[in-house]
Design a protein around this motif. Structure first.
Motif, PDB file in Angstrom:
ATOM      1  N   PRO A 144     -22.564-117.937 -52.991  1.00  0.00           N
ATOM      2  CA  PRO A 144     -21.830-116.939 -52.213  1.00  0.00           C
ATOM      3  C   PRO A 144     -20.329-117.099 -52.395  1.00  0.00           C
ATOM      4  O   PRO A 144     -19.804-118.210 -52.310  1.00  0.00           O
ATOM      5  CB  PRO A 144     -22.251-117.239 -50.768  1.00  0.00           C
ATOM      6  N   ARG A 145     -19.665-116.015 -52.684  1.00  0.00           N
ATOM      7  CA  ARG A 145     -18.226-116.062 -52.902  1.00  0.00           C
ATOM      8  C   ARG A 145     -17.638-114.710 -52.543  1.00  0.00           C
ATOM      9  O   ARG A 145     -18.312-113.686 -52.676  1.00  0.00           O
ATOM     10  CB  ARG A 145     -17.909-116.427 -54.360  1.00  0.00           C
ATOM     11  N   ILE A 146     -16.389-114.713 -52.074  1.00  0.00           N
ATOM     12  CA  ILE A 146     -15.745-113.463 -51.705  1.00  0.00           C
ATOM     13  C   ILE A 146     -14.337-113.430 -52.296  1.00  0.00           C
ATOM     14  O   ILE A 146     -13.729-114.487 -52.550  1.00  0.00           O
ATOM     15  CB  ILE A 146     -15.678-113.278 -50.176  1.00  0.00           C
ATOM     16  N   PRO A 147     -13.798-112.232 -52.516  1.00  0.00           N
ATOM     17  CA  PRO A 147     -12.410-112.138 -52.978  1.00  0.00           C
ATOM     18  C   PRO A 147     -11.457-112.679 -51.912  1.00  0.00           C
ATOM     19  O   PRO A 147     -11.695-112.504 -50.711  1.00  0.00           O
ATOM     20  CB  PRO A 147     -12.209-110.636 -53.191  1.00  0.00           C
ATOM     21  N   ILE A 148     -10.403-113.327 -52.345  1.00  0.00           N
ATOM     22  CA  ILE A 148      -9.391-113.827 -51.407  1.00  0.00           C
ATOM     23  C   ILE A 148      -8.845-112.687 -50.549  1.00  0.00           C
ATOM     24  O   ILE A 148      -8.505-112.879 -49.382  1.00  0.00           O
ATOM     25  CB  ILE A 148      -8.256-114.532 -52.187  1.00  0.00           C
ATOM     26  N   SER A 149      -8.792-111.492 -51.116  1.00  0.00           N
ATOM     27  CA  SER A 149      -8.265-110.336 -50.381  1.00  0.00           C
ATOM     28  C   SER A 149      -9.085-110.012 -49.135  1.00  0.00           C
ATOM     29  O   SER A 149      -8.605-109.341 -48.222  1.00  0.00           O
ATOM     30  CB  SER A 149      -8.214-109.117 -51.296  1.00  0.00           C
ATOM     31  N   VAL A 190      -0.340-108.642 -45.458  1.00  0.00           N
ATOM     32  CA  VAL A 190       0.575-107.549 -45.159  1.00  0.00           C
ATOM     33  C   VAL A 190      -0.231-106.268 -44.949  1.00  0.00           C
ATOM     34  O   VAL A 190      -0.944-105.812 -45.851  1.00  0.00           O
ATOM     35  CB  VAL A 190       1.597-107.353 -46.303  1.00  0.00           C
ATOM     36  N   GLU A 191      -0.128-105.693 -43.776  1.00  0.00           N
ATOM     37  CA  GLU A 191      -0.906-104.508 -43.441  1.00  0.00           C
ATOM     38  C   GLU A 191      -0.573-103.325 -44.349  1.00  0.00           C
ATOM     39  O   GLU A 191      -1.451-102.551 -44.735  1.00  0.00           O
ATOM     40  CB  GLU A 191      -0.648-104.118 -41.982  1.00  0.00           C
ATOM     41  N   SER A 195      -1.139-107.057 -49.570  1.00  0.00           N
ATOM     42  CA  SER A 195      -0.739-108.284 -50.264  1.00  0.00           C
ATOM     43  C   SER A 195      -0.939-109.476 -49.331  1.00  0.00           C
ATOM     44  O   SER A 195      -0.997-109.331 -48.106  1.00  0.00           O
ATOM     45  CB  SER A 195       0.721-108.201 -50.729  1.00  0.00           C
ATOM     46  N   VAL A 196      -1.076-110.664 -49.916  1.00  0.00           N
ATOM     47  CA  VAL A 196      -1.385-111.852 -49.116  1.00  0.00           C
ATOM     48  C   VAL A 196      -0.460-113.007 -49.480  1.00  0.00           C
ATOM     49  O   VAL A 196       0.083-113.071 -50.590  1.00  0.00           O
ATOM     50  CB  VAL A 196      -2.852-112.302 -49.309  1.00  0.00           C
ATOM     51  N   GLU A 197      -0.312-113.912 -48.519  1.00  0.00           N
ATOM     52  CA  GLU A 197       0.367-115.174 -48.772  1.00  0.00           C
ATOM     53  C   GLU A 197      -0.676-116.269 -48.609  1.00  0.00           C
ATOM     54  O   GLU A 197      -1.362-116.333 -47.591  1.00  0.00           O
ATOM     55  CB  GLU A 197       1.513-115.401 -47.800  1.00  0.00           C
ATOM     56  N   ILE A 198      -0.813-117.113 -49.647  1.00  0.00           N
ATOM     57  CA  ILE A 198      -1.794-118.187 -49.568  1.00  0.00           C
ATOM     58  C   ILE A 198      -1.110-119.536 -49.767  1.00  0.00           C
ATOM     59  O   ILE A 198      -0.066-119.635 -50.411  1.00  0.00           O
ATOM     60  CB  ILE A 198      -2.914-118.017 -50.621  1.00  0.00           C
ATOM     61  N   LEU A 199      -1.718-120.558 -49.197  1.00  0.00           N
ATOM     62  CA  LEU A 199      -1.263-121.928 -49.380  1.00  0.00           C
ATOM     63  C   LEU A 199      -2.250-122.609 -50.319  1.00  0.00           C
ATOM     64  O   LEU A 199      -3.461-122.620 -50.071  1.00  0.00           O
ATOM     65  CB  LEU A 199      -1.220-122.668 -48.037  1.00  0.00           C
ATOM     66  N   VAL A 200      -1.732-123.158 -51.423  1.00  0.00           N
ATOM     67  CA  VAL A 200      -2.577-123.792 -52.429  1.00  0.00           C
ATOM     68  C   VAL A 200      -2.470-125.305 -52.308  1.00  0.00           C
ATOM     69  O   VAL A 200      -1.366-125.866 -52.340  1.00  0.00           O
ATOM     70  CB  VAL A 200      -2.173-123.346 -53.854  1.00  0.00           C
ATOM     71  N   LYS A 203       0.163-127.440 -50.230  1.00  0.00           N
ATOM     72  CA  LYS A 203       1.551-127.762 -50.576  1.00  0.00           C
ATOM     73  C   LYS A 203       2.344-126.620 -51.182  1.00  0.00           C
ATOM     74  O   LYS A 203       3.578-126.627 -51.138  1.00  0.00           O
ATOM     75  CB  LYS A 203       1.587-128.961 -51.525  1.00  0.00           C
ATOM     76  N   LYS A 204       1.703-125.609 -51.756  1.00  0.00           N
ATOM     77  CA  LYS A 204       2.448-124.555 -52.442  1.00  0.00           C
ATOM     78  C   LYS A 204       2.080-123.191 -51.886  1.00  0.00           C
ATOM     79  O   LYS A 204       0.902-122.820 -51.862  1.00  0.00           O
ATOM     80  CB  LYS A 204       2.173-124.594 -53.954  1.00  0.00           C
ATOM     81  N   SER A 205       3.080-122.432 -51.444  1.00  0.00           N
ATOM     82  CA  SER A 205       2.860-121.097 -50.914  1.00  0.00           C
ATOM     83  C   SER A 205       3.037-120.063 -52.026  1.00  0.00           C
ATOM     84  O   SER A 205       4.002-120.119 -52.786  1.00  0.00           O
ATOM     85  CB  SER A 205       3.847-120.815 -49.777  1.00  0.00           C
ATOM     86  N   ILE A 206       2.090-119.128 -52.121  1.00  0.00           N
ATOM     87  CA  ILE A 206       2.112-118.103 -53.166  1.00  0.00           C
ATOM     88  C   ILE A 206       1.927-116.728 -52.522  1.00  0.00           C
ATOM     89  O   ILE A 206       1.044-116.534 -51.686  1.00  0.00           O
ATOM     90  CB  ILE A 206       0.984-118.315 -54.192  1.00  0.00           C
ATOM     91  N   PHE A 207       2.769-115.772 -52.898  1.00  0.00           N
ATOM     92  CA  PHE A 207       2.572-114.378 -52.518  1.00  0.00           C
ATOM     93  C   PHE A 207       1.896-113.655 -53.679  1.00  0.00           C
ATOM     94  O   PHE A 207       2.283-113.842 -54.836  1.00  0.00           O
ATOM     95  CB  PHE A 207       3.910-113.710 -52.211  1.00  0.00           C
ATOM     96  N   MET A 208       0.896-112.849 -53.383  1.00  0.00           N
ATOM     97  CA  MET A 208       0.234-112.088 -54.448  1.00  0.00           C
ATOM     98  C   MET A 208      -0.202-110.728 -53.931  1.00  0.00           C
ATOM     99  O   MET A 208      -0.465-110.547 -52.734  1.00  0.00           O
ATOM    100  CB  MET A 208      -0.953-112.862 -55.026  1.00  0.00           C
ATOM    101  N   SER A 209      -0.285-109.779 -54.854  1.00  0.00           N
ATOM    102  CA  SER A 209      -0.684-108.420 -54.505  1.00  0.00           C
ATOM    103  C   SER A 209      -2.164-108.377 -54.142  1.00  0.00           C
ATOM    104  O   SER A 209      -2.936-109.295 -54.460  1.00  0.00           O
ATOM    105  CB  SER A 209      -0.429-107.482 -55.683  1.00  0.00           C
ATOM    106  N   LYS A 210      -2.561-107.289 -53.497  1.00  0.00           N
ATOM    107  CA  LYS A 210      -3.976-107.105 -53.157  1.00  0.00           C
ATOM    108  C   LYS A 210      -4.831-107.065 -54.417  1.00  0.00           C
ATOM    109  O   LYS A 210      -5.944-107.603 -54.439  1.00  0.00           O
ATOM    110  CB  LYS A 210      -4.160-105.805 -52.359  1.00  0.00           C
ATOM    111  N   ASP A 211      -4.309-106.447 -55.485  1.00  0.00           N
ATOM    112  CA  ASP A 211      -5.053-106.342 -56.735  1.00  0.00           C
ATOM    113  C   ASP A 211      -5.340-107.726 -57.298  1.00  0.00           C
ATOM    114  O   ASP A 211      -6.449-108.021 -57.748  1.00  0.00           O
ATOM    115  CB  ASP A 211      -4.269-105.501 -57.746  1.00  0.00           C
ATOM    116  N   VAL A 212      -4.326-108.593 -57.300  1.00  0.00           N
ATOM    117  CA  VAL A 212      -4.518-109.956 -57.793  1.00  0.00           C
ATOM    118  C   VAL A 212      -5.509-110.703 -56.902  1.00  0.00           C
ATOM    119  O   VAL A 212      -6.456-111.328 -57.384  1.00  0.00           O
ATOM    120  CB  VAL A 212      -3.174-110.716 -57.857  1.00  0.00           C
TER     121      VAL A 212
END
Length: 221
Positions: A144-149, A190-191, A195-200, A203-212
């Motif tokens: 089972p797996r889901i998109p991060i989005s 972001v409504e 787009s989302v902000e994730i912590l990897v 230690k590392k914060s990443i902003f990425m688009s909904k598509d990514v």
């Protein structure tokens, strides 16, 4: 088990993927788009595959892969993904470099070679992009797996696969530091544009688009 030409294997593999694992019919136009060719060329190949009884094709009704066709498609997919593991783990290819090489190697017709390759790699269950490797009987171990989005704020998980395995997308993943096996936590969504902000790895914060984010698959924890 019959041997197909490399071109026939490529078409059969495409039909299998387009049919969601043999669960639905596929149109000639969809196959043409996937293979980047003209519908007339597709029709000729479908006739050949139909004669070998690996597909059922009725004009205007689409294409259905037969049980024998599914078995052959999974055999080709198995070889492709095992070769990708070999190229990454043993020859130090980057994960964005292996697809085209594996496309060539997957057509080698030697069951014994693939059995020994599988054993040499210690029977891997997933390829470098997180896709499951069918076993020698064609069984696929799904998880089972889901998109991060689709994950909610404060939910955590582990990246296990990517839906987009193009070289450009994989190079983007390398650039931002997201990789198979990384631990992630959703910090913000972001409504306005999804787009989302994730912590990897905490230690590392990443902003990425909904598509990514929709192309990165995770197992929640």
């Amino acid at each position: 088990m019959m041997n197909l030409t490399a071109a026939e294997e490529n078409y059969l593999k495409a039909i299998y993927h387009l049919s969601d694992g043999a669960s639905k019919s596929v149109s000639t136009n969809d196959i043409a788009a996937e293979m980047k060719t003209k519908p007339a060329s597709v029709s000729d190949m479908l006739r050949k595959l139909g004669e070998k009884e690996v597909i059922n094709y009725r004009k205007y009704y689409g294409v259905n892969i037969t049980p024998e066709g599914k078995k052959l498609a999974l055999q080709t997919i198995r070889k492709h993904r095992l070769w990708e593991v070999f190229l990454v783990e043993k020859l130090n290819f980057a994960w964005d470099e292996v697809h085209e090489v594996a496309e060539e190697l997957e057509h080698i017709q030697s069951p014994l070679l693939i059995q020994r390759l599988d054993a040499f790699l210690n029977y891997p269950k997933f390829d470098p992009h997180g896709d499951p490797i069918p076993d020698e009987f064609g069984d696929v171990k799904a998880r089972p797996r889901i998109p991060i989005s689709e994950m909610e704020i404060d939910q955590s998980g582990q990246i296990v696969a990517v839906k987009d395995s193009s070289a450009a997308f994989l190079r983007y993943m390398d650039k931002v530091g997201a990789y198979i096996g990384a631990r992630v936590k959703i910090l913000d969504k972001v409504e306005f544009d999804g787009s989302v902000e994730i912590l990897v790895d905490q230690k590392k914060s990443i902003f990425m688009s909904k598509d990514v984010a929709s192309n990165i698959l995770a197992v929640q924890s």
